[in-house]
Design a protein around this motif. Structure first.
Motif, PDB file in Angstrom:
ATOM      1  N   PRO A 161      50.643  37.581  40.560  1.00 25.27           N
ATOM      2  CA  PRO A 161      50.149  39.070  40.172  1.00 25.27           C
ATOM      3  C   PRO A 161      49.957  38.979  38.641  1.00 25.27           C
ATOM      4  CG  PRO A 161      51.701  39.286  41.924  1.00 25.27           C
ATOM      5  CD  PRO A 161      51.727  37.987  41.675  1.00 25.27           C
ATOM      6  N   ASP A 162      51.012  38.380  38.228  1.00 24.01           N
ATOM      7  CA  ASP A 162      51.087  38.336  36.517  1.00 24.01           C
ATOM      8  C   ASP A 162      49.745  37.794  35.974  1.00 24.01           C
ATOM      9  OD1 ASP A 162      53.136  39.913  35.297  1.00 24.01           O
ATOM     10  OD2 ASP A 162      54.577  37.973  35.793  1.00 24.01           O
ATOM     11  N   ILE A 163      49.321  36.678  36.669  1.00 20.67           N
ATOM     12  CA  ILE A 163      48.119  35.991  36.236  1.00 20.67           C
ATOM     13  C   ILE A 163      46.889  37.126  36.536  1.00 20.67           C
ATOM     14  CG2 ILE A 163      46.491  34.253  36.980  1.00 20.67           C
ATOM     15  CD1 ILE A 163      48.891  32.438  38.104  1.00 20.67           C
ATOM     16  N   ALA A 164      46.908  37.684  37.512  1.00 14.12           N
ATOM     17  CA  ALA A 164      45.744  38.677  37.634  1.00 14.12           C
ATOM     18  C   ALA A 164      45.827  39.675  36.922  1.00 14.12           C
ATOM     19  CB  ALA A 164      46.046  39.150  39.271  1.00 14.12           C
ATOM     20  N   PHE A 165      47.126  40.197  36.824  1.00 10.75           N
ATOM     21  CA  PHE A 165      47.301  41.309  35.520  1.00 10.75           C
ATOM     22  C   PHE A 165      46.854  40.749  34.289  1.00 10.75           C
ATOM     23  CE2 PHE A 165      49.900  42.935  32.166  1.00 10.75           C
ATOM     24  CZ  PHE A 165      49.878  44.236  32.177  1.00 10.75           C
ATOM     25  N   GLY A 166      47.213  39.583  33.707  1.00 14.20           N
ATOM     26  CA  GLY A 166      46.728  39.202  32.575  1.00 14.20           C
ATOM     27  C   GLY A 166      45.192  39.081  32.242  1.00 14.20           C
ATOM     28  N   ILE A 167      44.794  38.225  33.550  1.00 13.70           N
ATOM     29  CA  ILE A 167      43.226  38.120  33.260  1.00 13.70           C
ATOM     30  C   ILE A 167      42.534  39.529  33.362  1.00 13.70           C
ATOM     31  CG2 ILE A 167      41.414  37.512  34.757  1.00 13.70           C
ATOM     32  CD1 ILE A 167      42.840  35.167  35.627  1.00 13.70           C
ATOM     33  N   HIS A 168      42.937  40.730  34.020  1.00 11.48           N
ATOM     34  CA  HIS A 168      42.302  41.925  33.819  1.00 11.48           C
ATOM     35  C   HIS A 168      42.507  42.692  32.504  1.00 11.48           C
ATOM     36  CE1 HIS A 168      40.410  41.801  37.708  1.00 11.48           C
ATOM     37  NE2 HIS A 168      41.452  41.420  38.343  1.00 11.48           N
ATOM     38  N   HIS A 169      43.744  42.469  32.094  1.00 10.91           N
ATOM     39  CA  HIS A 169      44.187  43.142  30.873  1.00 10.91           C
ATOM     40  C   HIS A 169      43.372  42.568  29.476  1.00 10.91           C
ATOM     41  CE1 HIS A 169      46.702  45.103  27.777  1.00 10.91           C
ATOM     42  NE2 HIS A 169      46.773  44.112  27.106  1.00 10.91           N
ATOM     43  N   PRO A 194      37.544  35.723  41.443  1.00  9.22           N
ATOM     44  CA  PRO A 194      37.683  36.873  42.345  1.00  9.22           C
ATOM     45  C   PRO A 194      38.639  36.573  43.588  1.00  9.22           C
ATOM     46  CG  PRO A 194      35.422  36.534  41.874  1.00  9.22           C
ATOM     47  CD  PRO A 194      36.037  35.474  41.044  1.00  9.22           C
ATOM     48  N   LEU A 195      38.839  35.311  43.836  1.00 10.69           N
ATOM     49  CA  LEU A 195      39.698  35.023  44.933  1.00 10.69           C
ATOM     50  C   LEU A 195      41.144  35.117  44.704  1.00 10.69           C
ATOM     51  CD1 LEU A 195      38.120  31.267  45.799  1.00 10.69           C
ATOM     52  CD2 LEU A 195      38.180  33.525  47.380  1.00 10.69           C
ATOM     53  N   LEU A 196      41.394  35.028  43.306  1.00  8.63           N
ATOM     54  CA  LEU A 196      42.826  35.699  42.781  1.00  8.63           C
ATOM     55  C   LEU A 196      42.990  37.024  43.137  1.00  8.63           C
ATOM     56  CD1 LEU A 196      45.458  35.099  41.335  1.00  8.63           C
ATOM     57  CD2 LEU A 196      44.112  35.691  39.025  1.00  8.63           C
ATOM     58  N   ASP A 197      41.812  37.911  43.007  1.00  3.47           N
ATOM     59  CA  ASP A 197      42.224  39.196  43.458  1.00  3.47           C
ATOM     60  C   ASP A 197      42.192  39.516  45.009  1.00  3.47           C
ATOM     61  OD1 ASP A 197      42.106  40.397  40.699  1.00  3.47           O
ATOM     62  OD2 ASP A 197      39.884  40.412  40.450  1.00  3.47           O
ATOM     63  N   ALA A 198      41.357  38.856  45.701  1.00  2.69           N
ATOM     64  CA  ALA A 198      41.322  38.617  47.028  1.00  2.69           C
ATOM     65  C   ALA A 198      42.799  38.455  47.544  1.00  2.69           C
ATOM     66  CB  ALA A 198      40.552  38.011  47.635  1.00  2.69           C
ATOM     67  N   PHE A 199      43.687  37.574  47.111  1.00  3.37           N
ATOM     68  CA  PHE A 199      44.661  37.203  47.314  1.00  3.37           C
ATOM     69  C   PHE A 199      45.996  37.904  46.990  1.00  3.37           C
ATOM     70  CE2 PHE A 199      48.825  34.979  46.346  1.00  3.37           C
ATOM     71  CZ  PHE A 199      49.080  34.251  47.477  1.00  3.37           C
ATOM     72  N   VAL A 200      45.869  38.720  45.763  1.00  2.00           N
ATOM     73  CA  VAL A 200      46.910  39.671  45.414  1.00  2.00           C
ATOM     74  C   VAL A 200      46.921  40.816  46.488  1.00  2.00           C
ATOM     75  CG1 VAL A 200      47.609  41.306  43.484  1.00  2.00           C
ATOM     76  CG2 VAL A 200      46.958  38.834  43.107  1.00  2.00           C
ATOM     77  N   ASP A 201      45.549  41.236  46.666  1.00  4.93           N
ATOM     78  CA  ASP A 201      45.386  42.468  47.432  1.00  4.93           C
ATOM     79  C   ASP A 201      45.861  42.054  48.890  1.00  4.93           C
ATOM     80  OD1 ASP A 201      44.023  45.105  48.009  1.00  4.93           O
ATOM     81  OD2 ASP A 201      42.923  44.022  49.309  1.00  4.93           O
ATOM     82  N   GLU A 202      45.501  40.915  49.443  1.00  2.00           N
ATOM     83  CA  GLU A 202      46.280  40.525  50.720  1.00  2.00           C
ATOM     84  C   GLU A 202      47.644  40.535  50.810  1.00  2.00           C
ATOM     85  OE1 GLU A 202      44.329  37.276  52.868  1.00  2.00           O
ATOM     86  OE2 GLU A 202      42.349  37.882  51.827  1.00  2.00           O
ATOM     87  N   MET A 203      48.385  40.193  49.666  1.00  2.00           N
ATOM     88  CA  MET A 203      49.526  40.050  49.736  1.00  2.00           C
ATOM     89  C   MET A 203      50.495  41.230  49.347  1.00  2.00           C
ATOM     90  SD  MET A 203      50.187  37.008  50.623  1.00  2.00           S
ATOM     91  CE  MET A 203      48.821  36.809  51.837  1.00  2.00           C
ATOM     92  N   ASP A 220      54.188  43.000  31.241  1.00  2.00           N
ATOM     93  CA  ASP A 220      53.752  43.317  32.694  1.00  2.00           C
ATOM     94  C   ASP A 220      54.612  44.899  32.947  1.00  2.00           C
ATOM     95  OD1 ASP A 220      56.116  42.732  33.319  1.00  2.00           O
ATOM     96  OD2 ASP A 220      55.524  41.074  34.630  1.00  2.00           O
ATOM     97  N   GLY A 221      55.317  45.304  32.115  1.00  2.00           N
ATOM     98  CA  GLY A 221      55.971  46.733  32.500  1.00  2.00           C
ATOM     99  C   GLY A 221      57.364  46.631  33.216  1.00  2.00           C
ATOM    100  N   THR A 222      57.746  45.490  33.635  1.00  2.00           N
ATOM    101  CA  THR A 222      59.032  45.204  34.265  1.00  2.00           C
ATOM    102  C   THR A 222      60.109  45.140  33.392  1.00  2.00           C
ATOM    103  OG1 THR A 222      58.882  42.574  34.751  1.00  2.00           O
ATOM    104  CG2 THR A 222      57.560  44.262  36.417  1.00  2.00           C
ATOM    105  N   ASP A 265      54.999  34.915  45.210  1.00  7.45           N
ATOM    106  CA  ASP A 265      55.370  34.956  43.958  1.00  7.45           C
ATOM    107  C   ASP A 265      55.171  33.583  43.049  1.00  7.45           C
ATOM    108  OD1 ASP A 265      56.724  35.196  41.531  1.00  7.45           O
ATOM    109  OD2 ASP A 265      58.854  35.347  42.339  1.00  7.45           O
ATOM    110  N   ALA A 266      55.466  32.459  43.837  1.00  2.00           N
ATOM    111  CA  ALA A 266      55.369  31.338  43.446  1.00  2.00           C
ATOM    112  C   ALA A 266      53.938  30.998  43.139  1.00  2.00           C
ATOM    113  CB  ALA A 266      55.808  29.955  44.188  1.00  2.00           C
ATOM    114  N   THR A 267      53.230  30.196  42.089  1.00  2.82           N
ATOM    115  CA  THR A 267      51.622  30.148  41.875  1.00  2.82           C
ATOM    116  C   THR A 267      51.176  29.181  42.837  1.00  2.82           C
ATOM    117  OG1 THR A 267      52.528  28.311  40.249  1.00  2.82           O
ATOM    118  CG2 THR A 267      51.931  30.269  39.222  1.00  2.82           C
TER     119      THR A 267
END
Length: 258
Positions: free
Chosen positions: A101-109, A200-209, A88-90, A218-220
């Motif tokens: 965010p790592d879940i969303a990152f992995g799903i898209h990558h 899509p709700l995962l992306d919506a959550f990450v965007d809102e946060m 994830d680059g960190t 942070d916590a799942t």
């Protein structure tokens, strides 16, 4: 179904314990997901073997830049395609993306947006009586599935606690509540099967946060609390889990699995 294992955490408590223990200093710098455990070369090898025994071969891992090479070496030892591992680059705990965010990152990558995705915390295993086949038979389209197990009253404040209706459908998620605040004693480890329609709700959550403090997302479990009012989440009971947090729990887990 695709499997996404989270291995981007920095295990700060475990690393502190290892620094203080002369018998285990050889494990310094090893991420929790790659700790040798119960005769396997790594904790996540237990998961890999279980999935392969059920003909589930699409296993992916999100890690960080500091431990990427170690995960790449694990992948090579276990015949996992190198392209199934991503950083994830960190480089530090302070700059970590956070689990959600790592879940969303992995799903898209990995291009899993149109797949049902099973997400597993890299520091978690289930007890030996867990039957993956039985769990998979309880999966139904149009709902997500999470596992739960009972914890004693004096442990409730340490876990994310799920409240369900009579049919086992999630109706509330409480992050580390005090025991008087809920009648439920159902802890919910990071083992979530997300229906593709819910992603899509995962992306919506990450965007809102994205502009909020890291502890808000942070916590799942934070995403579960966002998810269940918007998408059906059913629960599947297990007898318990192994959670490698510090050195003591690692030693106990190693003895149990051995």
């Amino acid at each position: 179904m695709k499997v996404l294992i989270l291995g981007a955490g920095y295990g700060t408590r475990l690393q502190r314990d290892l620094h203080a223990s002369p018998d285990y200093k050889h494990l310094l710098g090893v991420p929790k997901a790659l700790l040798p455990l119960g005769g396997r070369d790594a904790l996540i090898t237990h998961w890999l073997e279980l999935f392969r025994s059920h003909n589930i071969n699409d296993v992916y891992v999100v890690t960080n830049a500091a431990t990427y090479e170690a995960f790449a070496a694990w992948a090579e030892r276990n015949n996992v395609p190198s392209q199934n591992i991503v950083s994830d680059g960190t480089l530090t705990n302070e700059t970590r993306l956070g689990a959600v965010p790592d879940i969303a990152f992995g799903i898209h990558h990995f291009g899993l947006e149109n797949e049902d995705v099973l997400v597993i915390g890299g520091d978690t295993l289930f007890l030996n009586d867990f039957k993956l086949k039985d769990l998979l038979e309880n999966v139904s389209s149009g709902s997500c599935l999470v596992t739960t197990y009972r914890v004693p009253d004096n442990q409730v404040h340490k876990f994310g606690i799920v409240e369900t209706d009579a049919d086992g459908v999630m109706k509330s998620f409480l992050e580390k509540p005090y025991p008087p605040d809920t009648e439920s004693r159902l802890a919910c480890p990071c083992f979530y099967l997300f229906d593709r329609q819910a992603l899509p709700l995962l992306d919506a959550f990450v965007d809102e946060m994205k502009d909020q403090p890291k502890e808000t997302f942070d916590a799942t479990g934070k995403f579960l609390a966002y998810l269940y009012p918007r998408f059906k989440v059913v629960t599947y009971p297990i007898s318990g889990r192994i959670d490698v947090g510090g050195l003591e729990s690692y030693i106990e887990a190693n003895e149990y699995l051995a």
